[in-house]
Structures are given as structure tokens and as C-alpha cells.
Write a protein that holds these residues in place. Structure first.
Motif, PDB file in Angstrom:
ATOM      1  N   GLY A 246      27.284  33.658  39.062  1.00 44.73           N
ATOM      2  CA  GLY A 246      27.766  34.678  38.226  1.00 44.73           C
ATOM      3  C   GLY A 246      28.793  35.983  38.903  1.00 44.73           C
ATOM      4  O   GLY A 246      28.724  35.922  40.076  1.00 44.73           O
ATOM      5  N   SER A 247      29.573  36.468  37.999  1.00 43.99           N
ATOM      6  CA  SER A 247      30.457  37.328  38.858  1.00 43.99           C
ATOM      7  C   SER A 247      29.547  38.744  39.385  1.00 43.99           C
ATOM      8  O   SER A 247      29.967  39.334  40.188  1.00 43.99           O
ATOM      9  CB  SER A 247      31.751  37.879  37.859  1.00 43.99           C
ATOM     10  OG  SER A 247      31.256  38.408  36.772  1.00 43.99           O
ATOM     11  N   GLN A 248      28.414  38.897  38.846  1.00 46.40           N
ATOM     12  CA  GLN A 248      27.595  39.758  39.379  1.00 46.40           C
ATOM     13  C   GLN A 248      27.329  39.632  40.623  1.00 46.40           C
ATOM     14  O   GLN A 248      27.280  40.601  41.539  1.00 46.40           O
ATOM     15  CB  GLN A 248      26.424  39.567  38.484  1.00 46.40           C
ATOM     16  CG  GLN A 248      25.327  40.894  38.755  1.00 46.40           C
ATOM     17  CD  GLN A 248      25.891  42.374  38.307  1.00 46.40           C
ATOM     18  OE1 GLN A 248      26.717  42.371  37.312  1.00 46.40           O
ATOM     19  NE2 GLN A 248      25.621  43.393  38.990  1.00 46.40           N
TER      20      GLN A 248
ATOM     21  N   TYR B 162      31.670  49.818  34.575  1.00 45.82           N
ATOM     22  CA  TYR B 162      30.629  48.726  34.064  1.00 45.82           C
ATOM     23  C   TYR B 162      29.406  49.063  35.333  1.00 45.82           C
ATOM     24  O   TYR B 162      29.135  49.243  36.267  1.00 45.82           O
ATOM     25  CB  TYR B 162      31.092  47.408  34.562  1.00 45.82           C
ATOM     26  CG  TYR B 162      30.127  46.334  34.741  1.00 45.82           C
ATOM     27  CD1 TYR B 162      29.143  46.263  33.618  1.00 45.82           C
ATOM     28  CD2 TYR B 162      29.773  45.519  35.804  1.00 45.82           C
ATOM     29  CE1 TYR B 162      28.153  45.001  33.476  1.00 45.82           C
ATOM     30  CE2 TYR B 162      28.958  44.403  35.711  1.00 45.82           C
ATOM     31  CZ  TYR B 162      28.112  44.182  34.667  1.00 45.82           C
ATOM     32  OH  TYR B 162      27.246  43.355  34.550  1.00 45.82           O
TER      33      TYR B 162
ATOM     34  N   LEU C 232      38.514  47.467  35.807  1.00 48.93           N
ATOM     35  CA  LEU C 232      38.339  46.687  34.665  1.00 48.93           C
ATOM     36  C   LEU C 232      39.623  46.757  33.603  1.00 48.93           C
ATOM     37  O   LEU C 232      39.566  47.325  32.767  1.00 48.93           O
ATOM     38  CB  LEU C 232      37.104  46.871  33.896  1.00 48.93           C
ATOM     39  CG  LEU C 232      36.007  46.873  34.787  1.00 48.93           C
ATOM     40  CD1 LEU C 232      35.330  48.344  35.005  1.00 48.93           C
ATOM     41  CD2 LEU C 232      34.941  45.851  34.594  1.00 48.93           C
TER      42      LEU C 232
ATOM     43  N   ASN D 138      34.189  46.812  29.859  1.00 45.86           N
ATOM     44  CA  ASN D 138      32.746  47.107  29.498  1.00 45.86           C
ATOM     45  C   ASN D 138      32.450  48.569  30.318  1.00 45.86           C
ATOM     46  O   ASN D 138      32.723  48.902  31.608  1.00 45.86           O
ATOM     47  CB  ASN D 138      31.943  45.911  30.173  1.00 45.86           C
ATOM     48  CG  ASN D 138      30.323  46.347  29.900  1.00 45.86           C
ATOM     49  OD1 ASN D 138      30.029  47.189  29.037  1.00 45.86           O
ATOM     50  ND2 ASN D 138      29.416  45.251  30.267  1.00 45.86           N
TER      51      ASN D 138
ATOM     52  N   ASP E 123      38.040  43.212  38.084  1.00 48.17           N
ATOM     53  CA  ASP E 123      36.882  42.346  37.378  1.00 48.17           C
ATOM     54  C   ASP E 123      37.314  42.169  36.044  1.00 48.17           C
ATOM     55  O   ASP E 123      37.695  43.028  35.196  1.00 48.17           O
ATOM     56  CB  ASP E 123      35.619  43.467  37.410  1.00 48.17           C
ATOM     57  CG  ASP E 123      34.401  42.614  36.944  1.00 48.17           C
ATOM     58  OD1 ASP E 123      34.346  41.342  36.670  1.00 48.17           O
ATOM     59  OD2 ASP E 123      33.192  43.222  36.681  1.00 48.17           O
TER      60      ASP E 123
ATOM     61  N   PRO F 258      35.925  39.543  33.077  1.00 49.26           N
ATOM     62  CA  PRO F 258      35.280  38.607  32.389  1.00 49.26           C
ATOM     63  C   PRO F 258      35.829  38.360  31.177  1.00 49.26           C
ATOM     64  O   PRO F 258      35.536  37.427  30.281  1.00 49.26           O
ATOM     65  CB  PRO F 258      33.890  38.907  32.537  1.00 49.26           C
ATOM     66  CG  PRO F 258      33.912  40.429  32.699  1.00 49.26           C
ATOM     67  CD  PRO F 258      35.004  40.882  33.601  1.00 49.26           C
ATOM     68  N   TYR F 259      36.519  39.590  30.497  1.00 50.51           N
ATOM     69  CA  TYR F 259      37.020  39.447  29.087  1.00 50.51           C
ATOM     70  C   TYR F 259      38.455  39.278  29.018  1.00 50.51           C
ATOM     71  O   TYR F 259      38.973  39.358  27.779  1.00 50.51           O
ATOM     72  CB  TYR F 259      36.602  40.806  28.487  1.00 50.51           C
ATOM     73  CG  TYR F 259      35.218  41.499  28.763  1.00 50.51           C
ATOM     74  CD1 TYR F 259      34.203  40.703  27.907  1.00 50.51           C
ATOM     75  CD2 TYR F 259      34.688  42.201  29.735  1.00 50.51           C
ATOM     76  CE1 TYR F 259      32.752  40.870  28.228  1.00 50.51           C
ATOM     77  CE2 TYR F 259      33.508  42.361  29.882  1.00 50.51           C
ATOM     78  CZ  TYR F 259      32.376  42.049  29.125  1.00 50.51           C
ATOM     79  OH  TYR F 259      31.036  42.442  29.332  1.00 50.51           O
TER      80      TYR F 259
ATOM     81  N   SER G 148      34.715  34.820  35.394  1.00 50.70           N
ATOM     82  CA  SER G 148      33.241  34.343  34.800  1.00 50.70           C
ATOM     83  C   SER G 148      33.434  33.200  33.641  1.00 50.70           C
ATOM     84  O   SER G 148      34.519  33.298  33.060  1.00 50.70           O
ATOM     85  CB  SER G 148      32.582  35.671  34.431  1.00 50.70           C
ATOM     86  OG  SER G 148      31.554  35.205  34.007  1.00 50.70           O
TER      87      SER G 148
ATOM     88  N   SER H 100      31.020  33.131  31.944  1.00 49.51           N
ATOM     89  CA  SER H 100      29.864  33.512  31.163  1.00 49.51           C
ATOM     90  C   SER H 100      30.471  33.978  29.719  1.00 49.51           C
ATOM     91  O   SER H 100      29.605  33.726  28.777  1.00 49.51           O
ATOM     92  CB  SER H 100      29.034  34.889  31.598  1.00 49.51           C
ATOM     93  OG  SER H 100      28.449  34.810  32.975  1.00 49.51           O
ATOM     94  N   LYS H 101      31.709  34.461  29.358  1.00 50.71           N
ATOM     95  CA  LYS H 101      31.950  34.965  28.166  1.00 50.71           C
ATOM     96  C   LYS H 101      33.033  33.876  27.612  1.00 50.71           C
ATOM     97  O   LYS H 101      33.136  33.897  26.457  1.00 50.71           O
ATOM     98  CB  LYS H 101      32.825  36.099  28.135  1.00 50.71           C
ATOM     99  CG  LYS H 101      32.096  37.310  29.003  1.00 50.71           C
ATOM    100  CD  LYS H 101      30.803  37.550  28.325  1.00 50.71           C
ATOM    101  CE  LYS H 101      29.859  38.803  28.956  1.00 50.71           C
ATOM    102  NZ  LYS H 101      29.838  38.979  30.471  1.00 50.71           N
TER     103      LYS H 101
ATOM    104  N   ARG I 107      25.254  30.924  34.952  1.00 45.13           N
ATOM    105  CA  ARG I 107      25.453  31.740  35.994  1.00 45.13           C
ATOM    106  C   ARG I 107      26.653  31.091  36.892  1.00 45.13           C
ATOM    107  O   ARG I 107      26.568  30.683  38.276  1.00 45.13           O
ATOM    108  CB  ARG I 107      24.138  31.766  36.748  1.00 45.13           C
ATOM    109  CG  ARG I 107      22.871  32.356  36.250  1.00 45.13           C
ATOM    110  CD  ARG I 107      23.031  33.349  35.126  1.00 45.13           C
ATOM    111  NE  ARG I 107      23.704  34.701  35.839  1.00 45.13           N
ATOM    112  CZ  ARG I 107      24.891  35.331  35.720  1.00 45.13           C
ATOM    113  NH1 ARG I 107      25.351  35.048  34.703  1.00 45.13           N
ATOM    114  NH2 ARG I 107      24.842  36.431  36.225  1.00 45.13           N
TER     115      ARG I 107
HETATM  116  N1  PMP Z   1      31.489  42.214  34.896  1.00 49.20           N
HETATM  117  C1  PMP Z   1      31.365  43.162  33.853  1.00 49.20           C
HETATM  118  C2  PMP Z   1      32.210  43.868  33.370  1.00 49.20           C
HETATM  119  C3  PMP Z   1      30.350  42.533  32.790  1.00 49.20           C
HETATM  120  O1  PMP Z   1      30.617  42.918  31.731  1.00 49.20           O
HETATM  121  C4  PMP Z   1      29.484  41.565  33.379  1.00 49.20           C
HETATM  122  C5  PMP Z   1      28.528  40.934  32.349  1.00 49.20           C
HETATM  123  N2  PMP Z   1      28.078  41.823  31.342  1.00 49.20           N
HETATM  124  C6  PMP Z   1      29.708  40.855  34.618  1.00 49.20           C
HETATM  125  C7  PMP Z   1      30.623  41.243  35.513  1.00 49.20           C
HETATM  126  C8  PMP Z   1      28.498  39.964  35.107  1.00 49.20           C
HETATM  127  O2  PMP Z   1      28.836  38.928  34.405  1.00 49.20           O
HETATM  128  P1  PMP Z   1      28.143  37.328  35.069  1.00 49.20           P
HETATM  129  O3  PMP Z   1      27.442  37.642  36.065  1.00 49.20           O
HETATM  130  O4  PMP Z   1      27.654  36.668  33.926  1.00 49.20           O
HETATM  131  O5  PMP Z   1      29.428  36.478  35.366  1.00 49.20           O
END
Ligand code: PMP
Length: 397
Positions: A101-103, A127, A170, A175, A203, A205-206, A232, A234-235, A242
Motif C-alpha cells: 500500500g502507499s501507506q 491526508y 497531494l 484527500n 502522494d 493515489p487519485y 497506488s 488501491s483506487k 495492499r
Molecule cells: N494517500 C492518500 C492521499 C490516501 O487517500 C490513501 C488512502 N486513503 C493512501 C495514501 C493510502 O492508500 P493505500 O495504502 O491503500 O495505497
């Protein structure tokens, strides 16, 4: 209980995310929730993932179940590098680090860049997950002034930039606000950061979720030697995989690899191989437009409901992509108190205050619209709008 332990100072300072606490309440089925930040499960490409998994099991089952390199599965790193070699730059696979995950990328950046008291520049608001990840390393946050279009670059002076370990940005459909940084500001920001010797963390992801498809050049493309980019899956595929990644200048990349090795050895070989198979043949270029269409339609529904149900004193933005709308209520209205009443009325949102690293604005809130049906958006916003009117009337009285 008779357990004995002494928490580290770092752990003592940890708190649980305000959002996760709220989400617990909103799991009740009768609650209409605009609080979640989850992508819509309707967009998960289930058949494609099944097909990709079958292929991995048919062709490389043992490798998929074995340990792998810390940097990530080489063909996936090559694919990521090629996808980001655009806007006039070439990304080398050696710059790519696949993360859980990018987290995890945020945590690794915190580990390798932040000492206690280090200055870290963040947007206003930013974020929450990043603020939490960085906070473990006890930085001194410095909040960059931001408006409806993101960071106000002209307001960044030398004193604020001086000694900054990095600025966390961002630029696309941020976010929590849904803001997008315009091209001119991107250029100016990159120039300021370079002149001041401050690393930029982007960062993103969107970035691909622009409702009309057009994308602005990344900060990475404007100064690849001074930007760490975070992406990421994820989106655009599914968050349960992850799977995210960092693109970093090689010397920093090497340190991040060492930190990742200590954290988890590597991101699961299994999900990396499945994603690699799933994205072959230009799949994302067919799939992402469907997500954009759904999210764009959902956003329109929410904007229309805001227009009809919220009082004129409330202000909000009109996002061009992503999953969030940011609402500012008149000064003196506390979105936390509003939430307590809203939950009694079975509707939820996230108050804006926790998203501010310093000087929280209690009159702000985040609305998320991608997982809520048209009917629920209408009902939920009618209820929320009525409560906002009551709060404003009570504040005036
Ligand atoms: N950065 C931002 C701005 C996010 O909104 C999110 C997820 N809500 C993440 C990182 C983490 O995303 P993930 O770990 O699922 O890639």
C-alpha cells in the motif's frame, strides 16, 4: 489482567484515527454514511482478478508463493517505470520500490527522513493517514497556506522552507478536500522547493480519477531528482491487494529499500504477480474510464443535493476528480458537535479538524460520495442540510 510493559514515548503519543472511530458507529445499516473513504466495490474488476490469479497459479505457482526481492517483482517494477515515463521523463525500474500500500511508503519516508523535531511541510488540511504515519517520528509540522486550488505557493516564504526535510503534497483531488493544484502553481512550487533545497513528496493515489480524463503533469515530471512520487493500485484496482509504490531518486531509493527490508522483507509476491497479470494488455486504460464515469456521476448527485439542501452560508468546492467534497460552514459552527447530532439522525460525515496538522478549523467537514446510492445521497443530504440550518440558527440566536 496483570501484564507489565512500558510503552515507548513514540507509542505513548499514538492515538487512534478519529475517522476509524467514527466508522465503527457508521457500520450500523440504518446510518447513511458520507464518512467512509473507501473506493466503490462496484469498480473492483473481479472477473479480471480471477483470470489473473488463475494464470499465476497455472504458470508460476511456486514463485508466487516464495519470498521475493525487497524492491519488488521485477516485471511489475518495469511496468510501473514505463507507465510513469511520460511528460518528457524516463523513470528507471531501479527507482521503483513496490510497497504494501502507499501507506507503507509514508511510513518508510518517515523512517528515513524524519528525526525528532524535523520540519515537515504539509498542506492545510492534509491526508490524516500521512499525518499519523509521520507523527510516529515526532516531526515539527509546518502548515503551508492552501486555498480552493491547493497550496498557495506565493505565501511560501524562505523562512518557512528553510531546513524543511520535505514537503508533503497531494496535487490531484486531494484527500480530504478534492482540490487539484493548477499547472502554474505546480511549476512555481517545484522551483521554490528546488531553490530552497527541500525534497518534494508527491502522494498521488487519485491522479487517474479525473472525471473528464485530462491529467496535469506530475510534480515528478517537473523535477525527477527532487521528487519522491507515491502511487497506488488501491483506487484503480482494489485496496485489499495492499499494493502501492514509490518512485525515488536512486540514493534515497537505496535507503528506503533498507528500511523496507527491516519492516516486512517485501510486499507479497502473490499480489504483485496477480496485479502484473491483471494490468497486461492495457487493461487499466479500459477500466479506469468506468471508475471516472461512476465517480463523476456520483459527485454530480452530491453537488446537486448540496445546492438544494444546504444553506447559502455554507461553502463547498466542485471537484474535477477523486472521491471527496470539502464543506466549510460559517465560523463558530463546530462540525464535531454537528456530527454528534447527525449520528442521532442516522447520517454521518467526517469533521475536518483532524486533517489539520496545526490550527484545526472546526467548521469544516469532508463528504465522501462514491459508495452511497442516489436515493441515500438525497435523503442523507436533506437531513444533514436541515441540521446545518438548525446549528446556524442556534448560533445566531
Ligand atoms: N494517500 C492518500 C492521499 C490516501 O487517500 C490513501 C488512502 N486513503 C493512501 C495514501 C493510502 O492508500 P493505500 O495504502 O491503500 O495505497
Amino acid at each position: 489482567m496483570n501484564s507489565h510493559f512500558t510503552l515507548s514515548r513514540r507509542a505513548q503519543a499514538l492515538t487512534s484515527s478519529a475517522i476509524r472511530e467514527i466508522l465503527k458507529v457508521t457500520e450500523r445499516p440504518e446510518v447513511i454514511s458520507f464518512a467512509g473513504g473507501l473506493p466503490s466495490p462496484a469498480t473492483f474488476p473481479i472477473a479480471r482478478m480471477q483470470e489473473a490469479t488463475d494464470k499465476v497459479f497455472a504458470e508460476a505457482p511456486q514463485a508466487a508463493l516464495q519470498y521475493g526481492p525487497t524492491e519488488g517483482f521485477t516485471p511489475l517494477r518495469e511496468w510501473i517505470a514505463a507507465r510513469h515515463s511520460r511528460d518528457g521523463i524516463t523513470v528507471r525500474p531501479g527507482q521503483v520500490l513496490v510497497t504494501t500500500g502507499s501507506q507503507q511508503g509514508l511510513d518508510l519516508l518517515g523512517k528515513v527522513l524524519i528525526d525528532e523535531g524535523s520540519k515537515v511541510l504539509v498542506e492545510t488540511p492534509s491526508y490524516l493517514g500521512a499525518l499519523q504515519a509521520f507523527s510516529l517520528f515526532q516531526p515539527a509540522f509546518s502548515s503551508m497556506r492552501s486555498d480552493d486550488e491547493g497550496i498557495v505557493v506565493d505565501a511560501l516564504d524562505e523562512a518557512q522552507l528553510r531546513g524543511g526535510r520535505f514537503m508533503y503534497c497531494l496535487p490531484n483531488f486531494q484527500n480530504p478536500t478534492g482540490r487539484r493544484l493548477p499547472l502554474e502553481r505546480r511549476r512555481a512550487l517545484i522551483a521554490r522547493a528546488r531553490a530552497a533545497g527541500v525534497l518534494v513528496v508527491e502522494d498521488d493515489p487519485y491522479g487517474e480519477l479525473s472525471y473528464h480524463g485530462e491529467q496535469l503533469p506530475s510534480l515528478l515530471s517537473m523535477d525527477p531528482d527532487n521528487v519522491v512520487y507515491m502511487g497506488s493500485f488501491s483506487k484503480v484496482l482494489a485496496p485489499g491487494l495492499r499494493l502501492g509504490y514509490l518512485i525515488a531518486p536512486e540514493p534515497l531509493h537505496a535507503k528506503l529499500v533498507q528500511a523496507k527490508q527491516a519492516a516486512d522483507l517485501h510486499t507479497p509476491s502473490f499480489s504483485q504477480r496477480i496485479v502484473f497479470e491483471a494490468v497486461q494488455g492495457g487493461f487499466l486504460d479500459r477500466h479506469i474510464p468506468e471508475i471516472r464515469k461512476l465517480y463523476g456521476d456520483q459527485c454530480e448527485l452530491m453537488l446537486s443535493a448540496l445546492q438544494r439542501h444546504f444553506p447559502a452560508e455554507a461553502k463547498w468546492n466542485r471537484p474535477a476528480g477523486g472521491m471527496f467534497i470539502w464543506v466549510t460552514l460559517p465560523e463558530g459552527i463546530d462540525a464535531g458537535a454537528l456530527l454528534a447530532r447527525a449520528i442521532e439522525d442516522n447520517v454521518a460525515f467526517v469533521p475536518g479538524a483532524p486533517f489539520f496538522a496545526v490550527d484545526p478549523q472546526p467548521n469544516t467537514l469532508r463528504l465522501s460520495f462514491v459508495t452511497v446510492s442516489a436515493e441515500k445521497i438525497e435523503h442523507g443530504m436533506a437531513r444533514l442540510g436541515a441540521l446545518v440550518r438548525e446549528e446556524i440558527a442556534a448560533a445566531v440566536a
